[in-house]
Design an enzyme around this catalytic site. Sequence first.
Site, short mmCIF file in Angstrom:
data_model
loop_
_atom_site.label_atom_id
_atom_site.label_comp_id
_atom_site.label_asym_id
_atom_site.label_seq_id
_atom_site.Cartn_x
_atom_site.Cartn_y
_atom_site.Cartn_z
N CYS A 161 1.80 52.54 -19.42
CA CYS A 161 1.49 53.88 -18.89
C CYS A 161 1.74 54.96 -19.95
CB CYS A 161 2.27 54.15 -17.61
SG CYS A 161 1.57 55.52 -16.64
N HIS A 209 0.89 49.70 -14.18
CA HIS A 209 2.29 49.26 -14.11
C HIS A 209 2.36 47.79 -13.69
CE1 HIS A 209 4.40 53.12 -14.66
NE2 HIS A 209 3.32 53.65 -14.12
N GLU A 218 5.01 46.02 -13.48
CA GLU A 218 6.32 45.73 -12.89
C GLU A 218 6.37 45.95 -11.39
OE1 GLU A 218 6.60 50.08 -14.32
OE2 GLU A 218 5.54 48.23 -14.84
#
Length: 509
Positions: free
Chosen positions: A79, A167, A169
């Site tokens: 990001c 993202h 994660e």
Amino acid sequence: MTEKILILDFGSQYTQLIARKIRELDVYCEIHPYNHFPVSDASVKGVILSGSPFSVRDKEAPIPDLTGIKGHLPLLGICYGAQYLAHYYGGEVLPSGSREYGRANLKYVDTGNPLFRNIKPGTQVWMSHGDTIARVPENYRVIGSTADVRIGAYQIEGEETYAIQFHPEVYHTTQGKEILENFVVNVCHMSRNWTPGSFIETTVHDLKEKIGDDKVVLGLSGGVDSSVAAVLLHRAIGSNLTCIFVNNGLLRKNEFAGVMDSYRHMGLNVIGVDASGRFLDALAGVSEPERKRKIIGKAFIEVFDEEARKIKDVKWLAQGTIYPDVIESVSVKGPSATIKSHHNVGGLPEKMHLKVVEPLRLLFKDEVRRVGRALEMPDHILRRHPFPGPGLAIRILGDITREKIRILQEADNIFIESLKRENLYDQVWQAAVILLPVQSVGVMGDERTYEHVVVLRAVNSTDGMTADWSHLPYDFLAQVSSDIINRVKGINRVVYDISSKPPATIEWE
């Protein structure tokens, strides 16, 4: 020397989640502020740049010094990290036409690229940014795109430098863990040997080397962190560890005797100190939450210090500090070496002139539990919900009396034991009963009553930083309410808290 991934933090709310996902791959990683990290650490095998609330176009945008990293070590920008690597090295980042937030799908994926091995075209990803990469330098090759974001992922040719605008994660990126695994295994070639067993072996060895034949004192709370720290230390130094468990009069019903019994069965050398009268006398007439905390903290330090001084030749104070405590004490706005004191023992090292040892300071909460299981600790200790250091003092709103403590202990015991009996306890991160400083009208038999109101609070969370209220079954809540009102004299109304964090906190004070 343990190999590691270094995560440079630009202030993203997701940074700890990146670390936890990588740790789940049995790979060790550390989080450091973007402007304060070990440059020449030979154990670093790869670096990740986190997201950020900033735009790379802001005057105050965080700018890392990547000398010795970019082009030298495998690097992954996520990001903000991706936008920084494009913007700073000659590309262009512009405001998005509309904020790119939420689910998207990778329309194009270069499956031959090491980062995207076995990643399926069309896979879902999670976007969260107000800018977009409009142009990248000539030696940047696009390896992933969505319908709306052409430069969704790229690699710099001739370097092991990769970047993604989404993202990996977060839960909503369905193959996010595989992407991170590709980075640490296919790109960084990590050996994946960060396991509870390896942590125990290394930590026990290091504790023996560090402490030698010195004596150590540890303040036990009955919770997971201090208990696992105690067992690790006991394995390393045996009888040179003395644990002190203080009853402040604000524990759960029968908790002091129950916890002491558990520790005896674990072979630990534990001194139990019942100082409940001392704490409750000091709290008499006090309603303000912060004053309660300070009074309890001061009394704890005094009691702990008095007991520790009875032990001859103590050199070390052990604390149950865990990794989120360490991370939160270091600001991404500037370097800091300050480590947050454990909530139960703040001020003790200075007062007692002891050296501090923190055997769990590298672990997240879920990792502490995994280590505890590898140490074959009792399940009822490892499954225990978090419990605040000040105990029931911050669950009694207003002033504290012995009668209010009795009422709350009884109601709390019914709620917690009911959760266990109905196999709901392990589905909840934390559960509590709050005693309100208001009374309400009720009817019992033919008589009107004017008694206390209690709140049931149950939340689901991963680390306590955010939390959602638990959707417990209505029939269960009805039964708990009935049991509390019928069995606890002084309560005639039970309500259920359906607030999430944020905006509410888990505890009420």
